[in-house]
Design a protein around this motif. Structure first.
Motif, PDB file in Angstrom:
ATOM      1  N   HIS A  80       0.934  -1.256   0.212  1.00  0.00           N
ATOM      2  CA  HIS A  80      -0.362   0.144  -0.165  1.00  0.00           C
ATOM      3  C   HIS A  80       0.707   1.610  -0.170  1.00  0.00           C
ATOM      4  O   HIS A  80       2.012   1.290   0.803  1.00  0.00           O
ATOM      5  N   THR A  81       0.460   2.428  -0.384  1.00  0.00           N
ATOM      6  CA  THR A  81       0.909   3.715  -0.219  1.00  0.00           C
ATOM      7  C   THR A  81       0.136   4.568   0.242  1.00  0.00           C
ATOM      8  O   THR A  81      -0.744   4.806  -0.386  1.00  0.00           O
ATOM      9  N   ASP A  82      -0.022   5.050   0.828  1.00  0.00           N
ATOM     10  CA  ASP A  82      -0.029   6.714   1.127  1.00  0.00           C
ATOM     11  C   ASP A  82      -0.044   8.223   0.989  1.00  0.00           C
ATOM     12  O   ASP A  82      -0.648   9.020   0.372  1.00  0.00           O
TER      13      ASP A  82
ATOM     14  N   PRO B 115       0.458   8.660  -3.105  1.00  0.00           N
ATOM     15  CA  PRO B 115       0.495   8.107  -4.447  1.00  0.00           C
ATOM     16  C   PRO B 115       1.488   9.178  -5.745  1.00  0.00           C
ATOM     17  O   PRO B 115       1.451   9.885  -5.440  1.00  0.00           O
TER      18      PRO B 115
ATOM     19  N   ARG C 276       2.031  -0.229  -6.618  1.00  0.00           N
ATOM     20  CA  ARG C 276       1.558   0.155  -5.239  1.00  0.00           C
ATOM     21  C   ARG C 276       0.126  -0.042  -5.232  1.00  0.00           C
ATOM     22  O   ARG C 276      -0.027   0.033  -6.939  1.00  0.00           O
TER      23      ARG C 276
ATOM     24  N   ASP D  80      -3.199   2.122  -3.543  1.00  0.00           N
ATOM     25  CA  ASP D  80      -3.910   2.873  -2.523  1.00  0.00           C
ATOM     26  C   ASP D  80      -5.739   2.388  -2.798  1.00  0.00           C
ATOM     27  O   ASP D  80      -5.798   1.659  -4.283  1.00  0.00           O
ATOM     28  N   GLU D  81      -5.979   2.805  -2.621  1.00  0.00           N
ATOM     29  CA  GLU D  81      -7.909   2.789  -2.357  1.00  0.00           C
ATOM     30  C   GLU D  81      -8.793   2.651  -3.451  1.00  0.00           C
ATOM     31  O   GLU D  81     -10.145   2.624  -3.728  1.00  0.00           O
TER      32      GLU D  81
ATOM     33  N   LYS E 289      -1.030  -4.039   3.098  1.00  0.00           N
ATOM     34  CA  LYS E 289      -1.340  -2.827   4.190  1.00  0.00           C
ATOM     35  C   LYS E 289       0.397  -2.339   4.534  1.00  0.00           C
ATOM     36  O   LYS E 289       0.846  -2.950   5.182  1.00  0.00           O
TER      37      LYS E 289
END
Length: 245
Positions: A23-25, A27, A68, A70-71, A245
């Motif tokens: 996951h990445t916070d 992008p 990677r 994200d949501e 995550k």
């Protein structure tokens, strides 16, 4: 703590491989430049399995990628070395597989199976001009299954070195859609940890306007009657990607 794409062999199973995507916070900006912080860590995955043709010398072609999520999307950084770049067909729906083309294969629920003339899975062909093509079921482009644009599913940008052999940096943002038999069934998914997808990355390498010489992927595909070019037909050839995550 940094996570890395981990490869695991699955004995006598289909898909052949499974791995994890972190996951990445943060992008990346999709600009074809690999300076984003998200790309500074993690291992590369090679695109080095011939599906059509043979693997050439590294200065003719070589490729690798990072992944990677994200949501909302998957994100790819693809690094390609290629001595000749070809985009000879102006119409994006004609002979799109014959030019230099990046391919991203997605099976949103990892169910496998046929997807040639349905949306059980999607085989995105990303041209150098940014157009995204796959075969669509009847009703979108024609009365029968036919190539159609899926530009709303995927954003991309690339840059290259000034001289050959060219080094290309290609960034992609890929939205994920639920499987369906036709366009009315396609709904964009939100992603979460533990989600599993069928997934594969490939590249069509063309050195002349006569057409594609080679097709490489990151997954070894067992031939059927000598034919390994099964990704655009059969999602059972994809690997299983688990989002962590």
């Amino acid at each position: 703590m940094n996570h890395y794409i981990a490869l695991t062999l699955i004995a006598a199973a289909t898909p052949v491989l499974a791995w994890q995507a972190p996951h990445t916070d943060s992008p990346p900006l999709i600009d074809g430049i690999d300076s984003d912080s998200v790309w500074q860590a993690g291992e590369w995955r090679p695109i080095d399995k011939p599906m059509v043709g043979t693997l050439p010398a590294a200065d003719d072609f070589s490729a690798r990628y990072k992944l990677r999520w994200d949501e909302r999307n998957l994100y790819l950084l693809v690094e390609i070395t290629d001595d000749v770049l070809i985009d000879s067909t102006p119409n994006p729906l004609e002979r799109y597989w014959e030019d230099d083309t990046l391919e991203v294969f997605v099976d949103a629920d990892a169910s496998g199976g046929d997807h040639l003339e349905n949306h059980n899975a999607l085989a995105y062909h990303i041209a150098l001009d940014g157009n995204v093509v796959d075969i669509a079921p009847p009703g979108r482009a024609d009365a029968k299954a036919a190539p159609a644009l899926f530009n709303e599913h995927l954003d991309s940008a690339w840059s290259r070195s000034a001289s050959a052999p060219f080094k290309l940096i290609w960034e992609l943002r890929v939205s994920i859609y639920t499987p369906g038999s036709g366009d009315a069934n396609l709904q964009r998914l939100s992603l979460s940890p533990g989600h599993q997808l069928g997934f594969m990355v490939g590249y069509c390498d063309s050195d002349s306007s006569d057409g594609r010489e080679n097709l490489y992927t990151d997954v070894e595909i067992a031939p059927i009657n000598g034919d390994r070019n099964r990704g655009y037909i059969d999602a059972d050839t994809f690997a299983t990607l688990t989002l962590i995550k």
